[in-house]
Design an enzyme around this catalytic site. Structure first.
Site, PDB file in Angstrom:
ATOM      1  N   HIS A   1      -4.714  -3.220   6.564  1.00 53.10           N
ATOM      2  CA  HIS A   1      -4.508  -3.505   5.140  1.00 53.10           C
ATOM      3  C   HIS A   1      -5.856  -3.939   4.559  1.00 53.10           C
ATOM      4  O   HIS A   1      -6.136  -5.120   4.413  1.00 53.10           O
ATOM      5  CB  HIS A   1      -3.464  -4.604   4.931  1.00 53.10           C
ATOM      6  CG  HIS A   1      -3.450  -5.103   3.513  1.00 53.10           C
ATOM      7  ND1 HIS A   1      -3.033  -4.329   2.454  1.00 53.10           N
ATOM      8  CD2 HIS A   1      -3.856  -6.265   2.964  1.00 53.10           C
ATOM      9  CE1 HIS A   1      -3.178  -5.007   1.341  1.00 53.10           C
ATOM     10  NE2 HIS A   1      -3.691  -6.188   1.611  1.00 53.10           N
TER      11      HIS A   1
ATOM     12  N   ASP B   1       0.840  -1.200   0.000  1.00 51.64           N
ATOM     13  CA  ASP B   1       0.000   0.000   0.000  1.00 51.64           C
ATOM     14  C   ASP B   1       0.882   1.259   0.000  1.00 51.64           C
ATOM     15  O   ASP B   1       0.605   2.232  -0.694  1.00 51.64           O
ATOM     16  CB  ASP B   1      -0.909  -0.011   1.227  1.00 51.64           C
ATOM     17  CG  ASP B   1      -1.666  -1.329   1.340  1.00 51.64           C
ATOM     18  OD1 ASP B   1      -2.391  -1.659   0.397  1.00 51.64           O
ATOM     19  OD2 ASP B   1      -1.501  -2.031   2.349  1.00 51.64           O
TER      20      ASP B   1
HETATM   21  P1  NAX Z   1      -2.384 -18.146  -4.167  1.00 47.16           P
HETATM   22  O1  NAX Z   1      -3.740 -18.723  -4.005  1.00 47.16           O
HETATM   23  O2  NAX Z   1      -1.745 -18.102  -5.508  1.00 47.16           O
HETATM   24  O3  NAX Z   1      -1.377 -18.969  -3.228  1.00 47.16           O
HETATM   25  C1  NAX Z   1      -1.656 -19.263  -1.899  1.00 47.16           C
HETATM   26  C2  NAX Z   1      -0.925 -20.550  -1.572  1.00 47.16           C
HETATM   27  O4  NAX Z   1      -1.077 -20.790  -0.172  1.00 47.16           O
HETATM   28  C3  NAX Z   1      -1.479 -21.764  -2.303  1.00 47.16           C
HETATM   29  O5  NAX Z   1      -0.434 -22.433  -2.975  1.00 47.16           O
HETATM   30  C4  NAX Z   1      -2.059 -22.625  -1.179  1.00 47.16           C
HETATM   31  O6  NAX Z   1      -1.919 -24.011  -1.413  1.00 47.16           O
HETATM   32  C5  NAX Z   1      -1.207 -22.161   0.010  1.00 47.16           C
HETATM   33  N1  NAX Z   1      -1.787 -22.450   1.321  1.00 47.16           N
HETATM   34  C6  NAX Z   1      -3.091 -22.417   1.699  1.00 47.16           C
HETATM   35  N2  NAX Z   1      -3.214 -22.784   2.974  1.00 47.16           N
HETATM   36  C7  NAX Z   1      -1.974 -23.044   3.437  1.00 47.16           C
HETATM   37  C8  NAX Z   1      -1.472 -23.482   4.679  1.00 47.16           C
HETATM   38  N3  NAX Z   1      -2.278 -23.751   5.710  1.00 47.16           N
HETATM   39  N4  NAX Z   1      -0.139 -23.641   4.800  1.00 47.16           N
HETATM   40  C9  NAX Z   1       0.683 -23.402   3.760  1.00 47.16           C
HETATM   41  N5  NAX Z   1       0.257 -23.004   2.553  1.00 47.16           N
HETATM   42  C10 NAX Z   1      -1.054 -22.819   2.392  1.00 47.16           C
HETATM   43  O7  NAX Z   1      -2.408 -16.723  -3.492  1.00 47.16           O
HETATM   44  P2  NAX Z   1      -1.386 -15.512  -3.659  1.00 47.16           P
HETATM   45  O8  NAX Z   1      -1.793 -14.681  -4.812  1.00 47.16           O
HETATM   46  O9  NAX Z   1      -0.015 -16.029  -3.592  1.00 47.16           O
HETATM   47  O10 NAX Z   1      -1.735 -14.650  -2.350  1.00 47.16           O
HETATM   48  C11 NAX Z   1      -1.459 -15.116  -1.051  1.00 47.16           C
HETATM   49  C12 NAX Z   1      -2.080 -14.229   0.001  1.00 47.16           C
HETATM   50  O11 NAX Z   1      -1.573 -12.922  -0.064  1.00 47.16           O
HETATM   51  C13 NAX Z   1      -3.610 -14.077  -0.123  1.00 47.16           C
HETATM   52  O12 NAX Z   1      -4.162 -14.222   1.189  1.00 47.16           O
HETATM   53  C14 NAX Z   1      -3.770 -12.656  -0.588  1.00 47.16           C
HETATM   54  O13 NAX Z   1      -4.999 -12.123  -0.186  1.00 47.16           O
HETATM   55  C15 NAX Z   1      -2.625 -11.995   0.101  1.00 47.16           C
HETATM   56  N6  NAX Z   1      -2.202 -10.678  -0.415  1.00 47.16           N
HETATM   57  C16 NAX Z   1      -1.800  -9.759   0.474  1.00 47.16           C
HETATM   58  C17 NAX Z   1      -1.330  -8.508   0.106  1.00 47.16           C
HETATM   59  C18 NAX Z   1      -0.869  -7.520   1.120  1.00 47.16           C
HETATM   60  O14 NAX Z   1      -0.550  -6.396   0.709  1.00 47.16           O
HETATM   61  N7  NAX Z   1      -0.817  -7.795   2.419  1.00 47.16           N
HETATM   62  C19 NAX Z   1      -1.313  -8.127  -1.331  1.00 47.16           C
HETATM   63  C20 NAX Z   1      -1.315  -9.275  -2.267  1.00 47.16           C
HETATM   64  C21 NAX Z   1      -2.194 -10.429  -1.853  1.00 47.16           C
HETATM   65  O15 NAX Z   1      -3.501 -10.148  -2.246  1.00 47.16           O
END
Ligand code: NAX
Length: 328
Positions: A187, A159
């Protein structure tokens, strides 16, 4: 030779993971002289994909990368961990209420907090990226009573970087000419990007802009809703920019922020600026000697006060909700 730093990354097979791991392995997370060992955590169904990413990491022959281990259980993944990037989370799906979302994420961040408490190194630093990031960090922290609370942080650096870029564009200046911008609060869409203390070539950001309507109707919503705009344009959520922000956050935490500037990070409140103690809220911060410190003494005008309070109120409500669910 230097002892490698153990970096645990959860959600390693996801899209942020894919953008993040290569940069960690190349030395951008901790510095060009620091060897790293990666500990990747995934759910069992995604372990194979994580192994594929590990093959590509091997194929980069990074001189600083001293090992990659892949796990499907948090107990092992956080063993000896010095830096933990908690990226994997349960996204909100159609029809999901906030309570369901918080509960599902409690099922992830509670065991991860426990594993960090049990096995991480004494100097563990945790950055939560997975949403709802601030409250997920609070849940993990609550289950790691032996780890200093300040070691749990959540990411608002994306952000912050988005706000820098928007302001630079508006003023026709380079990013380097803008200092002391702040993201306050959660956030989420309630976050408050504050340019009243920002410095742009000897004046404040707000004075340089001189356009309150742009601030309220353009800048603030553009920054707060940038994630949705990226999804709309790209057909997928921010990944490389999120990974970049995670790199920035940890690099600054470990190596310090530059003199004469500050950045934004969600860290446990000590009560500064009226933010209830313990909430993991975004503040103007500097990093000194490996610790985040909240920048003190800023005058908060009425406009900013209202925006900060609204976002902090949302954080309080999230905290109450996870308390009610028995997650903290
Ligand atoms: P993806 O869905 O591409 O990847 C998430 C991965 O996490 C998947 O491979 C899944 O298998 C794995 N996963 C799920 N549960 C798990 C667990 N218990 N232990 C280990 N791995 C696990 O998502 P992606 O685009 O990489 O985003 C990840 C997270 O970042 C989301 O929650 C998203 O909302 C968040 N974000 C946060 C941002 C921020 O500024 N704080 C911005 C970007 C993003 O949106």
């Amino acid at each position: 030779a230097q002892v490698p730093v153990n970096v645990t990354v959860t959600g390693a097979a996801g899209q942020i993971g894919y953008a993040l791991l290569f940069r960690i392995a190349s030395g951008q997370l901790l510095g060009a002289d620091t060897p790293v060992k990666l500990r990747l955590l995934e759910i069992p169904q995604a372990v194979k994909a994580a192994e594929g990413t590990a093959m590509e990491l091997d194929d980069c022959a990074f001189p600083l990368l001293q090992g990659i281990d892949i796990f499907d259980n948090p107990g092992q993944a956080f063993e000896g961990s010095n830096v933990a990037l908690l990226v994997g989370a349960r996204p909100r799906t159609k029809g999901m209420e906030r309570g369901d979302l918080l509960e599902a994420n409690g099922g992830i961040f509670k065991p991860q907090g426990e594993a960090i408490n049990a096995g991480a190194a004494d100097d563990i630093r945790v950055l939560v990226v997975g949403n709802p990031a601030n409250t997920n960090a609070l849940i993990a922290q609550a289950h790691a009573p032996d780890v200093p609370t300040e070691r749990f942080t959540a990411m608002t650096r994306l952000d912050h970087n988005r706000a820098l870029s928007q302001l630079a564009k508006k003023l026709g200046v380079s990013i380097n000419e803008i200092k002391k911008l702040t993201i306050w609060g959660n956030h989420s869409a309630t976050q408050y990007p504050d340019i009243f203390h920002a410095e742009v070539n000897g004046t404040t950001g707000a004075k340089a802009v001189g356009d309150q309507a742009w601030l309220e109707n353009d800048f603030i919503p553009t920054v707060a809703k940038r994630g949705a705009a990226i999804i709309e344009a790209r057909g997928a959520s921010s990944a490389a920019s999120a990974a970049n922000a995670a790199i920035d956050h940890v690099y600054d935490w470990v190596n310090g922020t530059p003199e004469g500037d500050w950045t934004s990070a969600a860290i446990p409140s000590d009560g500064s600026y009226g933010v209830p103690e313990g909430l993991i809220s975004s503040f103007p911060v500097v990093s000194r000697n490996g610790r985040w410190e909240i920048v003190q003494g800023l005058d908060i005008d009425e406009f900013s006060r209202g925006r900060i309070d609204a976002s902090v109120q949302e954080l309080s409500e999230e905290r109450d909700a996870v308390k009610k669910l028995g997650l903290i």
